[in-house]
Design a protein around this motif. Structure first.
Motif, PDB file in Angstrom:
ATOM      1  N   ASN A 134     -34.909 -82.881  18.066  1.00 29.42           N
ATOM      2  CA  ASN A 134     -33.771 -83.565  18.672  1.00 29.42           C
ATOM      3  C   ASN A 134     -32.521 -83.147  17.895  1.00 29.42           C
ATOM      4  O   ASN A 134     -32.387 -83.439  16.703  1.00 29.42           O
ATOM      5  CB  ASN A 134     -33.970 -85.083  18.592  1.00 29.42           C
ATOM      6  CG  ASN A 134     -32.870 -85.854  19.317  1.00 29.42           C
ATOM      7  OD1 ASN A 134     -31.703 -85.483  19.269  1.00 29.42           O
ATOM      8  ND2 ASN A 134     -33.254 -86.933  19.980  1.00 29.42           N
TER       9      ASN A 134
ATOM     10  N   MET B 100     -30.538 -85.650  15.756  1.00 25.53           N
ATOM     11  CA  MET B 100     -31.184 -86.249  14.585  1.00 25.53           C
ATOM     12  C   MET B 100     -31.137 -85.278  13.406  1.00 25.53           C
ATOM     13  O   MET B 100     -31.045 -84.056  13.586  1.00 25.53           O
ATOM     14  CB  MET B 100     -32.634 -86.620  14.913  1.00 25.53           C
ATOM     15  CG  MET B 100     -32.751 -87.672  16.005  1.00 25.53           C
ATOM     16  SD  MET B 100     -34.451 -87.910  16.579  1.00 25.53           S
ATOM     17  CE  MET B 100     -35.204 -88.638  15.128  1.00 25.53           C
ATOM     18  N   THR B 101     -31.205 -85.802  12.204  1.00 20.71           N
ATOM     19  CA  THR B 101     -31.188 -84.960  11.010  1.00 20.71           C
ATOM     20  C   THR B 101     -32.527 -84.251  10.850  1.00 20.71           C
ATOM     21  O   THR B 101     -33.519 -84.586  11.519  1.00 20.71           O
ATOM     22  CB  THR B 101     -30.927 -85.803   9.749  1.00 20.71           C
ATOM     23  OG1 THR B 101     -32.051 -86.673   9.535  1.00 20.71           O
ATOM     24  CG2 THR B 101     -29.646 -86.605   9.872  1.00 20.71           C
TER      25      THR B 101
ATOM     26  N   ARG C 182     -34.504 -84.462   8.296  1.00 24.46           N
ATOM     27  CA  ARG C 182     -35.462 -85.436   7.779  1.00 24.46           C
ATOM     28  C   ARG C 182     -36.025 -86.299   8.902  1.00 24.46           C
ATOM     29  O   ARG C 182     -37.245 -86.528   8.990  1.00 24.46           O
ATOM     30  CB  ARG C 182     -34.777 -86.324   6.739  1.00 24.46           C
ATOM     31  CG  ARG C 182     -35.745 -87.225   5.962  1.00 24.46           C
ATOM     32  CD  ARG C 182     -34.962 -88.177   5.057  1.00 24.46           C
ATOM     33  NE  ARG C 182     -34.087 -87.457   4.137  1.00 24.46           N
ATOM     34  CZ  ARG C 182     -34.468 -87.001   2.948  1.00 24.46           C
ATOM     35  NH1 ARG C 182     -35.712 -87.196   2.540  1.00 24.46           N
ATOM     36  NH2 ARG C 182     -33.605 -86.368   2.164  1.00 24.46           N
ATOM     37  N   GLU C 183     -35.147 -86.786   9.807  1.00 26.72           N
ATOM     38  CA  GLU C 183     -35.596 -87.629  10.923  1.00 26.72           C
ATOM     39  C   GLU C 183     -36.516 -86.857  11.860  1.00 26.72           C
ATOM     40  O   GLU C 183     -37.492 -87.407  12.392  1.00 26.72           O
ATOM     41  CB  GLU C 183     -34.384 -88.163  11.683  1.00 26.72           C
ATOM     42  CG  GLU C 183     -33.581 -89.200  10.892  1.00 26.72           C
ATOM     43  CD  GLU C 183     -32.227 -89.500  11.521  1.00 26.72           C
ATOM     44  OE1 GLU C 183     -31.661 -90.568  11.213  1.00 26.72           O
ATOM     45  OE2 GLU C 183     -31.735 -88.662  12.321  1.00 26.72           O
ATOM     46  N   ASN C 184     -36.226 -85.550  12.054  1.00 31.95           N
ATOM     47  CA  ASN C 184     -37.071 -84.735  12.929  1.00 31.95           C
ATOM     48  C   ASN C 184     -38.446 -84.503  12.333  1.00 31.95           C
ATOM     49  O   ASN C 184     -39.425 -84.352  13.071  1.00 31.95           O
ATOM     50  CB  ASN C 184     -36.378 -83.395  13.228  1.00 31.95           C
ATOM     51  CG  ASN C 184     -35.479 -83.469  14.445  1.00 31.95           C
ATOM     52  OD1 ASN C 184     -35.953 -83.636  15.566  1.00 31.95           O
ATOM     53  ND2 ASN C 184     -34.177 -83.375  14.237  1.00 31.95           N
TER      54      ASN C 184
ATOM     55  N   PHE D 173     -40.135 -86.735  10.618  1.00 29.42           N
ATOM     56  CA  PHE D 173     -40.884 -87.949  10.946  1.00 29.42           C
ATOM     57  C   PHE D 173     -41.199 -88.021  12.439  1.00 29.42           C
ATOM     58  O   PHE D 173     -42.284 -88.465  12.837  1.00 29.42           O
ATOM     59  CB  PHE D 173     -40.100 -89.189  10.505  1.00 29.42           C
ATOM     60  CG  PHE D 173     -40.207 -89.460   9.028  1.00 29.42           C
ATOM     61  CD1 PHE D 173     -41.277 -90.185   8.519  1.00 29.42           C
ATOM     62  CD2 PHE D 173     -39.254 -88.985   8.142  1.00 29.42           C
ATOM     63  CE1 PHE D 173     -41.403 -90.439   7.155  1.00 29.42           C
ATOM     64  CE2 PHE D 173     -39.364 -89.219   6.773  1.00 29.42           C
ATOM     65  CZ  PHE D 173     -40.443 -89.947   6.285  1.00 29.42           C
ATOM     66  N   LEU D 174     -40.256 -87.568  13.281  1.00 28.52           N
ATOM     67  CA  LEU D 174     -40.483 -87.566  14.729  1.00 28.52           C
ATOM     68  C   LEU D 174     -41.653 -86.669  15.090  1.00 28.52           C
ATOM     69  O   LEU D 174     -42.560 -87.064  15.844  1.00 28.52           O
ATOM     70  CB  LEU D 174     -39.213 -87.104  15.456  1.00 28.52           C
ATOM     71  CG  LEU D 174     -39.340 -86.909  16.971  1.00 28.52           C
ATOM     72  CD1 LEU D 174     -39.644 -88.224  17.673  1.00 28.52           C
ATOM     73  CD2 LEU D 174     -38.066 -86.293  17.539  1.00 28.52           C
TER      74      LEU D 174
ATOM     75  N   LYS E 101     -46.551 -93.016   9.146  1.00 27.28           N
ATOM     76  CA  LYS E 101     -45.356 -92.795   8.326  1.00 27.28           C
ATOM     77  C   LYS E 101     -45.751 -92.495   6.881  1.00 27.28           C
ATOM     78  O   LYS E 101     -45.128 -91.666   6.211  1.00 27.28           O
ATOM     79  CB  LYS E 101     -44.460 -94.037   8.387  1.00 27.28           C
ATOM     80  CG  LYS E 101     -43.121 -93.849   7.703  1.00 27.28           C
ATOM     81  CD  LYS E 101     -42.234 -95.071   7.884  1.00 27.28           C
ATOM     82  CE  LYS E 101     -40.890 -94.864   7.185  1.00 27.28           C
ATOM     83  NZ  LYS E 101     -39.992 -96.040   7.365  1.00 27.28           N
TER      84      LYS E 101
ATOM     85  N   THR F 229     -44.754 -89.151   4.777  1.00 24.56           N
ATOM     86  CA  THR F 229     -44.002 -89.311   3.520  1.00 24.56           C
ATOM     87  C   THR F 229     -44.665 -88.534   2.383  1.00 24.56           C
ATOM     88  O   THR F 229     -43.978 -87.942   1.546  1.00 24.56           O
ATOM     89  CB  THR F 229     -43.893 -90.802   3.148  1.00 24.56           C
ATOM     90  OG1 THR F 229     -43.261 -91.505   4.240  1.00 24.56           O
ATOM     91  CG2 THR F 229     -43.053 -90.991   1.903  1.00 24.56           C
TER      92      THR F 229
ATOM     93  N   ASP G  53     -30.285 -83.750   5.559  1.00 31.71           N
ATOM     94  CA  ASP G  53     -29.742 -84.973   6.164  1.00 31.71           C
ATOM     95  C   ASP G  53     -28.557 -84.670   7.091  1.00 31.71           C
ATOM     96  O   ASP G  53     -27.740 -85.546   7.381  1.00 31.71           O
ATOM     97  CB  ASP G  53     -29.334 -85.960   5.067  1.00 31.71           C
ATOM     98  CG  ASP G  53     -30.541 -86.507   4.315  1.00 31.71           C
ATOM     99  OD1 ASP G  53     -31.475 -86.983   4.989  1.00 31.71           O
ATOM    100  OD2 ASP G  53     -30.566 -86.406   3.072  1.00 31.71           O
TER     101      ASP G  53
ATOM    102  N   PRO H  91     -27.453 -83.248  10.989  1.00 31.66           N
ATOM    103  CA  PRO H  91     -28.044 -83.089  12.328  1.00 31.66           C
ATOM    104  C   PRO H  91     -28.488 -81.655  12.589  1.00 31.66           C
ATOM    105  O   PRO H  91     -27.781 -80.699  12.240  1.00 31.66           O
ATOM    106  CB  PRO H  91     -26.900 -83.495  13.266  1.00 31.66           C
ATOM    107  CG  PRO H  91     -26.073 -84.442  12.456  1.00 31.66           C
ATOM    108  CD  PRO H  91     -26.143 -83.927  11.047  1.00 31.66           C
TER     109      PRO H  91
END
Length: 430
Positions: A122, A125-126, A128-130, A132-133, A142, A146, A163, A165
């Motif tokens: 996405n 999203m950053t 890091r967020e990707n 986890f996605l 999770k 991690t 961090d 996008p």
């Protein structure tokens, strides 16, 4: 059977050209009517083989036809073929991005795919967020993600931007992060398309090393598509060769590469293809000779021979910074060498309409490893506009000769022969 982690049975994929679905409500209703009565889809009986080089007569085309193979746990399978052979379509079906028209796929475990730059990411999203996605999509908790997070970030080399996008990442950064996510989140099957070609040489080496570790050290399965036969040879244990959407060969990786080389050689031995663009030059002739004798398509020449190229063309409109380049390719379409007028300091800064240009190029000794080679010609300005191209200008077989004193054959996986001088001194000890 316990070792079989992926089984593909009678997979076929049909498309209707220029349309979504079957293209008309009547066709969709017709399919639905046949389906509820338990009968075969009537449109599966029509359609043509996927050959881009010829004009078809049907709107329906089979991107894949009757694909069958099995992959064992820990195996690295190469899927080889020319552009348009159906490789990417097959990987998309295996990754469940699209569904087959007919056939079944049975897999055991999670499948992670890297089919193109940014697949599954996405952009808002950053990084890091990707991570986890993508881990969540693979069914990981999770906590599991991690535990792998630091390894993923370190391998990707994107620590500074993790961090930020993803939409602000370059294509190389995106590939680095996407590969790290796919490799470290421990899928049982890892599917990788040509996308690694986007990364730099250092990352490609690093990625291939990681894939070896995944297969041999961790016992997971890799499906790999690449036009880089050197990478395929180093990484894969077995291969299948696709042509026009069908499996034409399956076997050990060296045998698969040899088979692919044979079918590409046949293509390269076809007549040369001239293409003129922008109406800036009028090409008169091109000649390739050895010792002033013309070289014919498919001729055998020897290691250490020298070639002469002669060409003549007329300028139809004023041209600045004209460039002339030739590529020598092997049977795997890998670039072996690139030559240009700038190599010898010959520059065409300004050419006027009506001028005729005659050019002669003399090579040094040909030191390629014996095999089949073809030459392509390009004429244009800088690296911007293309005026004229000739594909398959001449194809020739290079054979080993007494230019080298070695009695053994030069290794096929090498690219060049490097002449050397050897001296030795032997002393007797009492």
């Amino acid at each position: 059977m316990k070792d079989i982690i992926l089984k593909v049975e009678k997979i076929s994929k049909q498309y209707r050209l220029g349309q979504v679905g079957t293209g008309t409500i009547s066709h969709d209703l017709n399919r639905w009517w046949y389906k509820i009565r338990g009968k075969e889809d009537p449109y599966l009986k029509i359609g043509e083989t996927n050959d881009r080089s010829i004009k078809g007569t049907s709107d329906y085309v089979w991107a894949l036809q009757n694909i069958n193979f099995e992959v064992k746990r820990g195996e690295v399978l190469a899927i080889i073929g020319k552009n348009g052979a159906g490789k990417s379509t097959l990987l998309k079906i295996l990754s469940k991005v699209t569904a087959p028209t007919i056939g079944n796929i049975n897999s055991r475990g999670r499948i992670a795919s890297l089919l193109e730059v940014g697949t599954g990411f996405n952009g808002e999203m950053t990084g890091r967020e990707n991570i986890f996605l993508n881990g969540a999509i693979l069914g990981m908790t999770k906590k599991e993600i991690t535990l792998k997070l630091n390894e993923i970030i370190e391998f990707s080399g994107c620590e500074r931007y993790i961090d930020t996008p993803v939409k602000r990442y370059s294509s190389g950064m995106t590939v680095r992060l996407a590969f790290a996510v796919a490799a470290f989140l421990e899928p049982e099957i890892l599917v990788i398309d040509e996308v690694l070609a986007v990364g730099d040489a250092e990352f490609q080496k690093k990625a291939i090393g990681k894939m070896k570790d995944i297969a041999k050290g961790e016992g997971r399965t890799v499906l790999f598509v690449s036009h880089n036969m050197a990478a395929v040879q180093r990484l894969c244990t077995r291969g299948i060769v696709l042509e026009h959407g069908k499996v034409v060969f399956e076997g050990e990786i060296s045998e698969s590469i040899d088979f692919y080389s044979k079918i590409t050689t046949e293509e390269l031995l076809s007549e040369c293809i001239h293409k003129s663009r922008l109406n800036r030059i009028e090409f008169n002739y091109f000649k390739v000779t050895r010792n002033s004798i013309p070289i014919l398509q498919g001729q055998i020449i020897e290691l250490g021979d020298k070639l002469e190229f002669e060409m003549n063309f007329k300028i139809l409109d004023r041209v600045t910074d004209l460039s002339i380049a030739m590529d020598v390719l092997n049977t795997n379409h890998e670039l072996v060498t690139h030559i240009t007028n700038e190599d010898d300091g010959l520059l065409f800064e300004k050419l006027e309409k009506g001028q005729e240009i005659a050019i002669c190029v003399n090579t040094d000794h040909l030191l390629f490893v014996p095999g089949f080679y073809t030459i392509n010609l390009w004429i244009g300005t800088g690296q911007v506009d293309t005026f004229y191209t000739i594909k398959n200008l001449v194809g020739f077989y290079l054979e080993q000769s007494d230019f080298t004193k070695r009695t053994k054959l030069l290794p096929k996986h090498s690219k060049m022969y490097l002449p050397t001088k050897w001296n030795s001194k032997v002393t007797e000890n009492d």
